[in-house]
Design a protein around this motif. Structure first.
Motif, mmCIF file in Angstrom:
data_model
loop_
_atom_site.group_PDB
_atom_site.id
_atom_site.type_symbol
_atom_site.label_atom_id
_atom_site.label_comp_id
_atom_site.label_asym_id
_atom_site.label_seq_id
_atom_site.Cartn_x
_atom_site.Cartn_y
_atom_site.Cartn_z
ATOM 1 N N GLU A 95 -12.082 70.658 24.337
ATOM 2 C CA GLU A 95 -12.739 71.632 23.809
ATOM 3 C C GLU A 95 -13.271 72.613 24.862
ATOM 4 O O GLU A 95 -13.297 73.920 24.713
ATOM 5 C CB GLU A 95 -13.633 71.283 22.776
ATOM 6 C CG GLU A 95 -14.834 70.335 23.165
ATOM 7 C CD GLU A 95 -14.293 69.010 22.799
ATOM 8 O OE1 GLU A 95 -15.323 68.253 22.387
ATOM 9 O OE2 GLU A 95 -13.064 68.814 22.896
ATOM 10 N N LEU A 98 -11.627 75.774 26.403
ATOM 11 C CA LEU A 98 -11.987 77.114 25.913
ATOM 12 C C LEU A 98 -12.832 77.947 26.733
ATOM 13 O O LEU A 98 -12.640 79.216 26.859
ATOM 14 C CB LEU A 98 -12.693 76.960 24.490
ATOM 15 C CG LEU A 98 -12.816 78.304 23.679
ATOM 16 C CD1 LEU A 98 -11.442 78.872 23.608
ATOM 17 C CD2 LEU A 98 -13.402 77.714 22.339
ATOM 18 N N GLU A 242 -20.828 77.012 25.836
ATOM 19 C CA GLU A 242 -20.260 75.964 24.823
ATOM 20 C C GLU A 242 -21.461 75.797 23.798
ATOM 21 O O GLU A 242 -22.523 75.463 24.270
ATOM 22 C CB GLU A 242 -19.684 74.810 25.428
ATOM 23 C CG GLU A 242 -19.122 73.993 24.209
ATOM 24 C CD GLU A 242 -18.316 72.825 25.214
ATOM 25 O OE1 GLU A 242 -18.399 71.551 24.576
ATOM 26 O OE2 GLU A 242 -17.544 72.858 26.049
ATOM 27 N N LYS A 267 -13.296 79.743 18.643
ATOM 28 C CA LYS A 267 -12.873 78.502 17.921
ATOM 29 C C LYS A 267 -12.226 77.648 18.589
ATOM 30 O O LYS A 267 -11.281 77.992 19.421
ATOM 31 C CB LYS A 267 -12.450 78.692 16.339
ATOM 32 C CG LYS A 267 -13.359 79.218 15.504
ATOM 33 C CD LYS A 267 -12.725 79.393 14.364
ATOM 34 C CE LYS A 267 -13.633 80.162 13.138
ATOM 35 N NZ LYS A 267 -13.014 80.021 11.892
ATOM 36 N N ASP A 268 -12.318 76.356 18.781
ATOM 37 C CA ASP A 268 -11.490 75.348 19.490
ATOM 38 C C ASP A 268 -10.171 75.044 18.680
ATOM 39 O O ASP A 268 -10.014 75.522 17.711
ATOM 40 C CB ASP A 268 -12.353 74.157 19.691
ATOM 41 C CG ASP A 268 -12.922 73.187 18.601
ATOM 42 O OD1 ASP A 268 -12.087 73.472 17.644
ATOM 43 O OD2 ASP A 268 -13.779 72.540 18.787
ATOM 44 N N SER A 270 -9.276 72.609 17.175
ATOM 45 C CA SER A 270 -9.603 71.949 15.481
ATOM 46 C C SER A 270 -10.306 72.789 14.737
ATOM 47 O O SER A 270 -10.542 72.669 13.666
ATOM 48 C CB SER A 270 -10.764 70.728 16.029
ATOM 49 O OG SER A 270 -10.290 69.732 17.097
ATOM 50 N N ARG A 274 -17.103 76.824 18.777
ATOM 51 C CA ARG A 274 -17.188 75.997 19.823
ATOM 52 C C ARG A 274 -17.843 76.682 21.002
ATOM 53 O O ARG A 274 -18.696 76.176 21.851
ATOM 54 C CB ARG A 274 -15.839 75.257 20.332
ATOM 55 C CG ARG A 274 -16.266 74.343 21.732
ATOM 56 C CD ARG A 274 -17.139 73.315 21.262
ATOM 57 N NE ARG A 274 -16.735 72.510 19.841
ATOM 58 C CZ ARG A 274 -17.442 71.513 19.412
ATOM 59 N NH1 ARG A 274 -18.515 71.242 19.858
ATOM 60 N NH2 ARG A 274 -17.062 70.715 18.450
#
Length: 284
Positions: A95, A98, A242, A267-268, A270, A274
């Protein structure tokens, strides 16, 4: 009939999840025999030597006790680079890639030699991934941990980036000896609240607690980074941080209170909020 020490037999009787056992055995094969991971299938009747078998049993035992696989292997892939990791640094996570994506997208809009600051660099993951993918960028990476900076510098040297990244020791902006302004500031600070039960579960039990939690609400480090960012950003410069999946609203509020503009949630993979980014006003 397969020997009890063959790859097939060892995988079959291991109490580890299959994917984890394969990762560790592949590491053994590369270390002791210079064989690729594919040998787990093509040479599954291979019997491990006493030294390799002892190594396998040792790694398996440590993993069974909960130690992170990345620490057992001593390395972790991040973005498109491989990093040395150890108990003194946070294990880079997917993550966090990102933040690299946000930085590279911004860098594509800049010319000359853009300056980037990575606060709390740990293993050097963010700084080195950006440096690897943006050859013209000038990068400063900070951390308050001697051990983390040592590992980060080793990673920079291994990747041939030691002359591209300047490492400084200190807490957040205190590591900067001057008032240099940056085009981009990035950070993945400790953001887990100190009472969060996840700190005593899984891999987190073995990672440096100072890299995971601020010892408070989880927002104090983010507040420090965001509130002071305007002093170190060029006009129009971008800050990206983050944060926890449930901290998005609080972080955006911090950015607005710091007079940063265009706050945006990222958004990550998932689908969790994030990261957050915002800019210093061009008029300031």
């Amino acid at each position: 009939m397969s020997s009890s020490n063959s790859l097939r037999a060892l995988l079959g009787k291991s109490t580890l999840p299959s994917n984890e056992a394969k990762i560790l055995l592949a590491f053994i094969l590369e270390k002791h025999y210079q064989l690729p991971r594919s040998a787990l299938l093509s040479k599954d009747d291979l019997e491990l030597s006493p030294a390799a078998l002892e190594d396998w049993m040792y790694l398996q035992s440590r993993r069974m006790s909960g130690e992170p696989i990345a620490y057992l292997l001593g390395e972790k892939g991040f973005y498109n680079i491989e990093l040395k990791v150890g108990p003194g640094v946070l294990i880079p996570r997917p993550e966090t890639e990102l933040l690299v994506e946000i930085a590279l997208t911004q860098l594509a809009k800049l010319s000359d030699q853009p300056r980037i600051l990575d606060l709390g660099t740990g293993s050097g993951a963010i700084a080195l991934a950006v440096a690897h993918n943006a050859p013209k960028a000038q990068i400063t990476a900070t951390d308050q941990s001697d051990e983390a900076l040592m590992i980060a510098k080793q990673n920079a040297a291994t990747l041939g980036l030691i002359d591209r990244v300047e490492f400084r020791q200190g807490s957040w902006y205190e590591a900067l000896a001057d008032q240099t302004s940056f085009d981009i500031i990035l950070s993945n600070p400790p953001y887990i609240a100190n009472k969060n039960p996840h700190l005593s579960q899984g891999d987190l039990r073995f990672e440096p607690v100072s890299a995971l939690t601020d010892g408070s609400t989880g927002l104090s480090c983010l507040e420090t980074i965001i509130s002071q960012a305007g002093h170190y950003l060029k006009p129009g410069g971008l800050l990206a941080v983050e944060h926890g999946f449930d901290q998005s609203e609080a972080v955006i509020t911090l950015m607005k209170n710091a007079n940063l503009e265009g706050a945006q949630v990222h958004k990550d993979l998932s689908g969790h909020a994030r990261c957050a980014s915002a800019r210093k006003s061009i008029s300031k």
